[in-house]
Design a protein around this motif. Structure first.
Motif, PDB file in Angstrom:
ATOM      1  N   MET A   1      11.799  -4.421   7.219  1.00 46.95           N
ATOM      2  CA  MET A   1      11.065  -4.033   6.031  1.00 46.95           C
ATOM      3  C   MET A   1       9.741  -4.799   6.020  1.00 46.95           C
ATOM      4  O   MET A   1       9.719  -6.009   6.063  1.00 46.95           O
ATOM      5  N   ASP A   2       8.658  -4.043   5.979  1.00 44.75           N
ATOM      6  CA  ASP A   2       7.350  -4.692   5.985  1.00 44.75           C
ATOM      7  C   ASP A   2       6.865  -4.930   4.554  1.00 44.75           C
ATOM      8  O   ASP A   2       7.548  -4.609   3.582  1.00 44.75           O
ATOM      9  N   LEU A   3       5.706  -5.494   4.437  1.00 41.34           N
ATOM     10  CA  LEU A   3       5.158  -5.902   3.148  1.00 41.34           C
ATOM     11  C   LEU A   3       4.924  -4.707   2.216  1.00 41.34           C
ATOM     12  O   LEU A   3       5.179  -4.792   1.019  1.00 41.34           O
ATOM     13  N   GLN A   4       4.460  -3.593   2.760  1.00 42.92           N
ATOM     14  CA  GLN A   4       4.217  -2.414   1.934  1.00 42.92           C
ATOM     15  C   GLN A   4       5.504  -1.923   1.277  1.00 42.92           C
ATOM     16  O   GLN A   4       5.529  -1.563   0.105  1.00 42.92           O
ATOM     17  N   ASP A   5       6.607  -1.906   2.051  1.00 39.22           N
ATOM     18  CA  ASP A   5       7.891  -1.466   1.500  1.00 39.22           C
ATOM     19  C   ASP A   5       8.381  -2.427   0.420  1.00 39.22           C
ATOM     20  O   ASP A   5       8.930  -1.998  -0.604  1.00 39.22           O
ATOM     21  N   GLN A   6       8.196  -3.711   0.640  1.00 37.49           N
ATOM     22  CA  GLN A   6       8.613  -4.697  -0.356  1.00 37.49           C
ATOM     23  C   GLN A   6       7.819  -4.525  -1.654  1.00 37.49           C
ATOM     24  O   GLN A   6       8.382  -4.609  -2.747  1.00 37.49           O
ATOM     25  N   LEU A   7       6.516  -4.272  -1.531  1.00 37.86           N
ATOM     26  CA  LEU A   7       5.699  -4.074  -2.722  1.00 37.86           C
ATOM     27  C   LEU A   7       6.099  -2.797  -3.466  1.00 37.86           C
ATOM     28  O   LEU A   7       6.105  -2.762  -4.692  1.00 37.86           O
ATOM     29  N   LYS A   8       6.461  -1.743  -2.713  1.00 38.81           N
ATOM     30  CA  LYS A   8       6.910  -0.514  -3.361  1.00 38.81           C
ATOM     31  C   LYS A   8       8.213  -0.725  -4.110  1.00 38.81           C
ATOM     32  O   LYS A   8       8.437  -0.148  -5.172  1.00 38.81           O
ATOM     33  N   ASN A   9       9.099  -1.576  -3.561  1.00 40.07           N
ATOM     34  CA  ASN A   9      10.354  -1.875  -4.245  1.00 40.07           C
ATOM     35  C   ASN A   9      10.112  -2.683  -5.519  1.00 40.07           C
ATOM     36  O   ASN A   9      10.776  -2.474  -6.528  1.00 40.07           O
ATOM     37  N   LEU A  10       9.149  -3.624  -5.465  1.00 39.12           N
ATOM     38  CA  LEU A  10       8.863  -4.450  -6.632  1.00 39.12           C
ATOM     39  C   LEU A  10       8.115  -3.685  -7.720  1.00 39.12           C
ATOM     40  O   LEU A  10       8.344  -3.884  -8.903  1.00 39.12           O
ATOM     41  N   PHE A  11       7.196  -2.822  -7.313  1.00 40.82           N
ATOM     42  CA  PHE A  11       6.360  -2.076  -8.256  1.00 40.82           C
ATOM     43  C   PHE A  11       6.450  -0.585  -7.957  1.00 40.82           C
ATOM     44  O   PHE A  11       5.542  -0.001  -7.346  1.00 40.82           O
ATOM     45  N   PRO A  12       7.520   0.081  -8.387  1.00 33.52           N
ATOM     46  CA  PRO A  12       7.695   1.493  -8.022  1.00 33.52           C
ATOM     47  C   PRO A  12       6.693   2.434  -8.710  1.00 33.52           C
ATOM     48  O   PRO A  12       6.412   3.508  -8.195  1.00 33.52           O
ATOM     49  N   ASP A  13       6.130   2.028  -9.850  1.00 34.27           N
ATOM     50  CA  ASP A  13       5.211   2.908 -10.567  1.00 34.27           C
ATOM     51  C   ASP A  13       3.761   2.793 -10.088  1.00 34.27           C
ATOM     52  O   ASP A  13       2.913   3.584 -10.491  1.00 34.27           O
ATOM     53  N   HIS A  14       3.480   1.801  -9.250  1.00 30.75           N
ATOM     54  CA  HIS A  14       2.108   1.554  -8.808  1.00 30.75           C
ATOM     55  C   HIS A  14       1.670   2.600  -7.785  1.00 30.75           C
ATOM     56  O   HIS A  14       2.386   2.918  -6.842  1.00 30.75           O
ATOM     57  N   LYS A  15       0.459   3.126  -7.988  1.00 29.40           N
ATOM     58  CA  LYS A  15      -0.135   4.043  -7.020  1.00 29.40           C
ATOM     59  C   LYS A  15      -1.360   3.358  -6.429  1.00 29.40           C
ATOM     60  O   LYS A  15      -2.264   2.970  -7.164  1.00 29.40           O
ATOM     61  N   PRO A  16      -1.394   3.162  -5.115  1.00 28.14           N
ATOM     62  CA  PRO A  16      -2.536   2.455  -4.512  1.00 28.14           C
ATOM     63  C   PRO A  16      -3.816   3.256  -4.668  1.00 28.14           C
ATOM     64  O   PRO A  16      -3.832   4.484  -4.603  1.00 28.14           O
ATOM     65  N   GLU A  17      -4.906   2.529  -4.901  1.00 25.65           N
ATOM     66  CA  GLU A  17      -6.217   3.148  -5.050  1.00 25.65           C
ATOM     67  C   GLU A  17      -6.798   3.463  -3.684  1.00 25.65           C
ATOM     68  O   GLU A  17      -6.631   2.706  -2.736  1.00 25.65           O
ATOM     69  N   THR A  18      -7.487   4.562  -3.600  1.00 26.79           N
ATOM     70  CA  THR A  18      -8.180   4.880  -2.352  1.00 26.79           C
ATOM     71  C   THR A  18      -9.611   4.383  -2.489  1.00 26.79           C
ATOM     72  O   THR A  18     -10.313   4.740  -3.437  1.00 26.79           O
ATOM     73  N   PRO A  19     -10.054   3.520  -1.580  1.00 28.29           N
ATOM     74  CA  PRO A  19     -11.415   2.985  -1.693  1.00 28.29           C
ATOM     75  C   PRO A  19     -12.448   4.081  -1.451  1.00 28.29           C
ATOM     76  O   PRO A  19     -12.275   4.942  -0.606  1.00 28.29           O
ATOM     77  N   GLU A  20     -13.523   4.014  -2.225  1.00 27.70           N
ATOM     78  CA  GLU A  20     -14.609   4.969  -2.061  1.00 27.70           C
ATOM     79  C   GLU A  20     -15.420   4.597  -0.818  1.00 27.70           C
ATOM     80  O   GLU A  20     -15.626   3.422  -0.534  1.00 27.70           O
TER      81      GLU A  20
END
Length: 109
Positions: free
Chosen positions: A1-20
């Motif tokens: 399990m990498d860091l992205q998966d761990q963050l998704k488990n901790l914050f399931p409602d968060h949607k990452p921003e796409t940089p302009e």
């Protein structure tokens, strides 16, 4: 399990921003087709860098002078349609101007 998966488990409602994309940034200074001439001189034994050949509005050239002086943390002035920067900063000035979209021509040395 990498860091992205761990963050998704901790914050399931968060949607990452796409940089302009920063490359499509609109410049507030008029860009010209002719190159700006960047040259080096010594006056009273001290090196200076001179930028000339801008044929846009004088107020835009003054804005550019102020921005260059603050980014380089040096002194300088705007006189007779020329930007005069204290010290030999040709390489750094040329890279800054190319990032802004200007074409720059190095003269003298």
């Amino acid at each position: 399990m990498d860091l992205q998966d761990q963050l998704k488990n901790l914050f399931p409602d968060h949607k990452p921003e796409t940089p302009e994309p920063t490359a499509a940034k609109k410049s507030d200074i008029w860009l010209q087709d002719d190159p700006i001439i960047c040259k080096y001189e010594k006056r009273k034994g001290k090196p200076i860098t001179i930028l000339e050949g801008y044929n846009g509005a004088e107020s835009d050239f003054k804005k550019l002078a102020k921005e260059l002086k603050t980014k380089l943390s040096v002194g300088g002035s705007f006189k007779n349609g020329q930007i005069i920067i204290q010290g030999d900063y040709r390489d750094r000035i040329m890279t800054l101007l190319k990032e802004k979209g200007f074409s720059v021509k190095r003269v003298g040395g």
